[in-house]
Write a protein that holds these residues in place. Structure first.
Motif, mmCIF file in Angstrom:
data_model
loop_
_atom_site.group_PDB
_atom_site.id
_atom_site.type_symbol
_atom_site.label_atom_id
_atom_site.label_comp_id
_atom_site.label_asym_id
_atom_site.label_seq_id
_atom_site.Cartn_x
_atom_site.Cartn_y
_atom_site.Cartn_z
ATOM 1 N N PHE A 720 0.833 -1.203 0.000
ATOM 2 C CA PHE A 720 0.000 0.000 0.000
ATOM 3 C C PHE A 720 0.869 1.255 0.000
ATOM 4 C CE2 PHE A 720 -2.274 3.259 2.528
ATOM 5 C CZ PHE A 720 -3.335 3.496 1.659
ATOM 6 N N MET A 721 1.945 1.211 0.757
ATOM 7 C CA MET A 721 2.830 2.371 0.812
ATOM 8 C C MET A 721 3.534 2.570 -0.528
ATOM 9 S SD MET A 721 4.465 1.780 4.620
ATOM 10 C CE MET A 721 5.586 3.165 4.446
ATOM 11 N N MET A 722 4.016 1.482 -1.146
ATOM 12 C CA MET A 722 4.778 1.622 -2.391
ATOM 13 C C MET A 722 3.900 2.041 -3.562
ATOM 14 S SD MET A 722 7.591 -1.437 -2.402
ATOM 15 C CE MET A 722 6.342 -2.710 -2.244
ATOM 16 N N HIS A 723 2.727 1.434 -3.702
ATOM 17 C CA HIS A 723 1.917 1.628 -4.892
ATOM 18 C C HIS A 723 0.864 2.732 -4.733
ATOM 19 C CE1 HIS A 723 3.872 -1.689 -6.745
ATOM 20 N NE2 HIS A 723 3.312 -2.630 -5.985
ATOM 21 N N CYS A 724 0.576 3.134 -3.517
ATOM 22 C CA CYS A 724 -0.465 4.144 -3.300
ATOM 23 C C CYS A 724 0.097 5.425 -2.670
ATOM 24 C CB CYS A 724 -1.595 3.565 -2.439
ATOM 25 S SG CYS A 724 -2.485 2.209 -3.240
ATOM 26 N N LEU A 725 0.678 5.284 -1.495
ATOM 27 C CA LEU A 725 1.133 6.478 -0.790
ATOM 28 C C LEU A 725 2.330 7.127 -1.466
ATOM 29 C CD1 LEU A 725 0.773 5.401 2.963
ATOM 30 C CD2 LEU A 725 -0.877 6.579 1.475
ATOM 31 N N PHE A 726 3.230 6.348 -2.077
ATOM 32 C CA PHE A 726 4.396 6.927 -2.736
ATOM 33 C C PHE A 726 4.103 7.345 -4.169
ATOM 34 C CE2 PHE A 726 7.554 4.393 0.073
ATOM 35 C CZ PHE A 726 7.232 5.215 1.130
ATOM 36 N N SER A 727 2.892 7.130 -4.648
ATOM 37 C CA SER A 727 2.529 7.519 -6.013
ATOM 38 C C SER A 727 1.867 8.901 -5.987
ATOM 39 C CB SER A 727 1.578 6.470 -6.620
ATOM 40 O OG SER A 727 1.079 6.913 -7.861
ATOM 41 N N LYS A 728 2.461 9.849 -6.714
ATOM 42 C CA LYS A 728 1.941 11.229 -6.729
ATOM 43 C C LYS A 728 0.529 11.273 -7.292
ATOM 44 C CE LYS A 728 2.986 15.829 -8.510
ATOM 45 N NZ LYS A 728 3.923 16.640 -9.327
ATOM 46 N N GLN A 729 0.286 10.506 -8.365
ATOM 47 C CA GLN A 729 -1.026 10.535 -9.001
ATOM 48 C C GLN A 729 -2.095 9.972 -8.081
ATOM 49 O OE1 GLN A 729 -1.166 8.499 -12.701
ATOM 50 N NE2 GLN A 729 -3.189 9.237 -13.259
ATOM 51 N N VAL A 730 -1.767 8.880 -7.374
ATOM 52 C CA VAL A 730 -2.743 8.279 -6.458
ATOM 53 C C VAL A 730 -3.000 9.216 -5.291
ATOM 54 C CG1 VAL A 730 -3.190 6.344 -4.911
ATOM 55 C CG2 VAL A 730 -2.121 5.937 -7.144
ATOM 56 N N ARG A 731 -1.936 9.881 -4.801
ATOM 57 C CA ARG A 731 -2.129 10.810 -3.692
ATOM 58 C C ARG A 731 -3.057 11.954 -4.121
ATOM 59 N NH1 ARG A 731 3.497 10.435 -3.072
ATOM 60 N NH2 ARG A 731 3.734 12.608 -3.790
ATOM 61 N N GLU A 732 -2.894 12.428 -5.361
ATOM 62 C CA GLU A 732 -3.767 13.485 -5.856
ATOM 63 C C GLU A 732 -5.217 13.019 -5.925
ATOM 64 O OE1 GLU A 732 -2.154 14.607 -9.573
ATOM 65 O OE2 GLU A 732 -0.519 15.812 -8.719
ATOM 66 N N GLU A 733 -5.412 11.758 -6.354
ATOM 67 C CA GLU A 733 -6.774 11.238 -6.428
ATOM 68 C C GLU A 733 -7.364 11.098 -5.028
ATOM 69 O OE1 GLU A 733 -8.613 10.842 -8.957
ATOM 70 O OE2 GLU A 733 -7.108 11.260 -10.494
ATOM 71 N N TYR A 734 -6.546 10.664 -4.064
ATOM 72 C CA TYR A 734 -7.017 10.582 -2.679
ATOM 73 C C TYR A 734 -7.416 11.968 -2.172
ATOM 74 C CZ TYR A 734 -5.342 5.745 -2.138
ATOM 75 O OH TYR A 734 -5.170 4.411 -2.253
ATOM 76 N N GLY A 735 -6.568 12.974 -2.517
ATOM 77 C CA GLY A 735 -6.881 14.337 -2.090
ATOM 78 C C GLY A 735 -8.187 14.824 -2.673
ATOM 79 N N THR A 736 -8.413 14.541 -3.953
ATOM 80 C CA THR A 736 -9.661 14.944 -4.607
ATOM 81 C C THR A 736 -10.855 14.301 -3.936
ATOM 82 O OG1 THR A 736 -8.480 15.201 -6.706
ATOM 83 C CG2 THR A 736 -10.878 15.012 -6.803
ATOM 84 N N ILE A 737 -10.728 12.998 -3.659
ATOM 85 C CA ILE A 737 -11.840 12.271 -3.024
ATOM 86 C C ILE A 737 -12.116 12.825 -1.640
ATOM 87 C CG2 ILE A 737 -12.557 10.020 -2.137
ATOM 88 C CD1 ILE A 737 -10.944 8.741 -4.418
ATOM 89 N N LEU A 738 -11.052 13.106 -0.883
ATOM 90 C CA LEU A 738 -11.244 13.642 0.465
ATOM 91 C C LEU A 738 -11.863 15.038 0.412
ATOM 92 C CD1 LEU A 738 -7.932 12.514 2.227
ATOM 93 C CD2 LEU A 738 -10.246 11.646 2.627
ATOM 94 N N SER A 739 -11.431 15.837 -0.566
ATOM 95 C CA SER A 739 -11.990 17.190 -0.658
ATOM 96 C C SER A 739 -13.464 17.145 -0.998
ATOM 97 C CB SER A 739 -11.209 17.997 -1.691
ATOM 98 O OG SER A 739 -11.365 17.417 -2.981
ATOM 99 N N ARG A 740 -13.853 16.195 -1.842
ATOM 100 C CA ARG A 740 -15.265 16.064 -2.177
ATOM 101 C C ARG A 740 -16.084 15.595 -0.973
ATOM 102 N NH1 ARG A 740 -14.917 13.073 -8.085
ATOM 103 N NH2 ARG A 740 -14.049 14.867 -9.256
#
Length: 774
Positions: A720-740
């Protein structure tokens, strides 16, 4: 008439006369003027009218001067004293022991005794009777020289005072009636039609001998009955798992078949061939399966009993790299008697030869006893303890060499006299030791203490007493180092697996729900996470559910499949990166090909493994693969790791070349570089766990157990850390989802269009690579 004076004178005369006679003392009488002795012993003594005389019966009177004396006659003894004696006979035969000497009898007579030689003896002078002191003895009469007593088919044997008839060699009495004279001896082949068993009886100069029919043997003793020679003991399924011994088993069976045809296989030392076969088996890796151990020990016991019967007396001692054999052989028509001891470096056997021979009515004319020690079989046979339960927080472990005891007697399941077996310890220890034997009937084979007791035990050896024969060893109970840390390891597993399941669940949602990051590489990540999620969940729920054998096997099969699937998806990622760098077109896998490689290959491996050895799924402790089939997992995993390393090296090499080219596509190359670093890290995370896990097969340290538990339980967290948290694109998508979710206010149409357009462009720009910068 006589006057008064005349009467007076006469009386005076008589008085004077009487006075003159009375002057002699007692025992004398007056004769004339002299006193003479009276002979009281005279027969005409009127004073003693006894017919036996003055001294009585059996007495002798001896006259003395003025008196007499009485003495008992020779052979008599007086019981009284006085003028009259009572004389009784002296019984010399009672009063003097061995008065007449050996082989003679004393007979009392009046007044003496007589010595008469016993029946079968005669005096040295020929007289019928004699007395002590006559220097006469009794000698034996040789009846066999005197007369022919025993007939033509028997021999006369002289004995002290008698003789004995013994049938000649090859003859035997028809009946056991008393009074045997020898005339009843008849040819043994005529009397007993079954004396040779499955053979033909013949009469020769040395007696009878047996010629066996085809398929039967008397093991070289032609006076013994012929019994069936079973060569099927060499038909053994060990050849299926150990092809190297097939030729040796074939040689042994061919030699055995030659014996059934009455031939002598002098060209082959059957015993040495058998030991070579054992060495061939034990030189390989551990059996790892109790059924293989059972098959091996069963073959050794039967083959050694058969082959040992052809060894010459008194036996042999053989040693090799993996065996130490002590073999004792007795060949005689008489049943063997007494105790024998067989000793080797690792064991000592005390056994009675009567037990080795078996029932006297079925005694084949020979008896064998053997003690065979194996140098490293304890490694293959350790861990199979069946229903034996160690004390709390302890484990059982073999602490002696495994030894096999065999005898020619086939009925050894309940011995009247137990054997005594001393087993020397591999490690000197004051721990509790238990004598056990290998019980092939217990769930494919396991150690069992039934029928064996511990007679004596000290740090160096244990003495066992067993009422049956088999293969034996000594177990000791040790405190399990891992068991001391059991709670800590379980706690790490529960917490780590719970966190990994949560993280893997988020990974699955991320790679399946967010469309902007979808690509062949994220598809690989998705199925990798699904495989690990199912494997971890199954591990957490069912790894210890060993009560149900079938259910435990299903759990082990599921774990085997999904852990292999995780490795296969990891291998596909390595190949995908290689294609992205090396190939210039068609860099994406087709979905069908990926599914075939990711799930089809593990399915084939698990299917073949289950068909080959279904019992290898599930052990006594955990629902995982047994050591017998563990390489059906480790083998493919090692191949995948090697293939990935190969592709990663080529990928890095190609990347270096492209970075140094004149017009490199730096954006794509940077992305592929990041993907490669992530894939290598992923390989290390998944591979390191099983490297530590391989140390658990041996007596690994507790540190290895902790490392294996930590890396295994936290795999999902690290992915999870390697493929999600360390991925800039995934972090941006998480941020978008959280903001919504956190700020659901209504946005303007222009803002929405701008944001959506940016997302689409970002998605298109990363379509081929599937991910943004790390």
């Amino acid at each position: 008439m006589m006057g008064r004076w005349d009467l007076l004178i006469l009386a005076l005369f008589l008085f004077v006369l009487a006075a003159s006679e009375a002057s002699c003392p007692q025992g004398f009488t007056k004769k004339g003027k002299q006193c003479i002795d009276i002979d009281e012993c005279a027969d005409d003594d009127e004073d003693y009218p006894d017919p036996f005389g003055i001294c009585g019966e059996n007495a002798i009177c001896s006259n003395t001067n003025g008196s007499f004396s009485c003495l008992c006659e020779d052979g008599y003894r007086s019981t009284t004293s006085g003028p009259t004696l009572t004389c009784i006979d002296i019984n010399e035969c009672l009063e003097y022991k061995d008065f007449c000497g050996p082989n003679a009898s004393c007979h009392n007579t009046l007044p003496h005794y007589s010595c008469i030689c016993d029946e079968g003896f005669v005096s040295t002078t020929g007289v019928e009777w004699f007395r002590h002191g006559d220097n006469i003895t009794c000698r034996d009469i040789d009846d066999c020289e005197e007369e022919e007593f025993c007939g033509p088919n028997a021999s006369c044997i002289n004995t002290q005072g008698s003789y004995q008839c013994v049938c000649n060699v090859g003859f035997r009495r028809r009946s056991d009636n008393s009074g045997f004279s020898g005339s009843e001896c008849e040819d043994m082949c005529v009397i007993d039609k079954t004396i040779c068993g499955n053979g033909t009886c013949h009469h020769g100069a040395s007696g009878h001998y047996c010629v066996c029919h085809k398929g039967f043997t008397n093991y070289g003793n032609n006076k013994s009955p012929c019994i069936e020679l079973n060569c099927d003991v060499f038909e053994n399924n060990l050849t299926q798992n150990f092809p190297a011994v097939h030729e040796l088993l074939k040689q042994l069976k061919n030699s055995c078949m030659e014996l059934t045809l009455g031939k002598n296989p002098t060209r082959l030392d059957m015993l040495q061939t058998l030991l070579n076969m054992i060495d061939e088996l034990l030189s390989a890796e551990d059996f790892g399966d109790n059924r293989k151990v059972s098959t091996f020990l069963d073959l050794v016991e039967k083959a050694l009993r058969l082959v040992g019967s052809f060894v010459k007396t008194p036996g042999t001692n053989r040693s090799s790299a993996y065996t130490d054999l002590k073999l004792l052989v007795h060949r005689d028509s008489a049943l063997p008697q007494g105790a024998k001891t067989l000793s080797s470096e690792h064991a000592k056997l005390d056994i009675r030869m009567e037990m080795a021979a078996g029932d006297p009515s079925y005694y084949p004319g020979f008896a064998t006893a053997s003690l065979l020690s194996f140098s490293n079989l304890e490694k293959s046979a350790d861990g199979f303890f069946g229903r034996m339960k160690p004390p709390e927080k302890q484990v059982l472990k073999i602490n002696s060499k495994v030894v096999t005891v065999t005898v020619s007697n086939r009925n050894t399941s309940h011995l009247a006299v137990p054997i005594r077996l001393t087993l020397y310890h591999l490690h000197k220890s004051n721990q509790t030791h238990t004598c056990v034997f290998w019980d092939s009937s217990e769930e494919g084979g396991a150690w069992s203490p039934q029928g064996c007791t511990d007679v004596e035990s000290n740090p160096e050896y244990t003495v066992c007493s067993c009422d049956h024969l088999s293969s034996f060893a000594v177990l000791m109970a040790l405190y399990d180092i891992k068991d001391r840390h059991k709670f800590e390891l379980q706690l790490i597993s529960w917490v780590g697996l719970a966190l990994s399941l949560i993280c893997l669940f988020f990974c699955i949602l991320t790679f399946s729900m967010i469309r902007s990051i979808k690509s062949p590489r994220t598809t690989i990540h998705l199925h990798l996470c699904i495989s690990l999620f199912i494997a971890h969940l199954t591990f957490l729920i069912g790894i210890s559910q060993t009560q149900n054998r079938v259910g435990c096997a299903v759990v082990a099969g599921i774990l085997h499949f999904f852990y292999l699937a995780a490795f296969c998806w990891m291998c596909l990622e390595g190949i995908q990166l290689f294609r992205m760098v090396v190939l210039v077109f068609n860099t994406n896998f087709k979905t069908l090909y990926m599914m075939t490689g990711g799930y089809g290959v593990p399915a084939v491996i698990v299917g073949i493994s289950a068909l080959a050895n279904s019992r290898g799924y599930g052990t006594e402790s955990y629902c995982w693969l047994s050591l017998d089939i563990i390489w059906s997992f480790y083998g493919p995993a090692c191949v995948i790791i090697i293939v990935n390393i190969f592709f990663f090296l080529i990928t890095v090499w190609k990347l270096a070349q492209k970075f140094s080219s004149l017009n490199p596509d730096l954006d794509n190359l940077q992305k592929i570089k990041a993907f490669t670093i992530t894939a290598v890290a992923q390989l290390c995370v998944l591979g390191t766990m099983w490297i530590f896990g391989s140390f658990q097969f041996n007596e690994g340290t507790i540190a290895m157990s902790y490392l294996f538990t930590i890396f295994g339980s936290l795999q999902g967290v690290m992915l999870f850390m390697m493929h999600c948290l360390f991925s800039k694109q995934v972090r941006e998508e998480y941020g978008t989802i959280l903001s919504r979710c956190c700020a659901p206010q209504k946005r303007s149409y222009s803002d929405f269009s701008y944001s959506n357009t940016g997302k689409v462009n970002a998605s298109k720009s990363s379509q081929d690579t599937g991910e943004s910068h790390v």
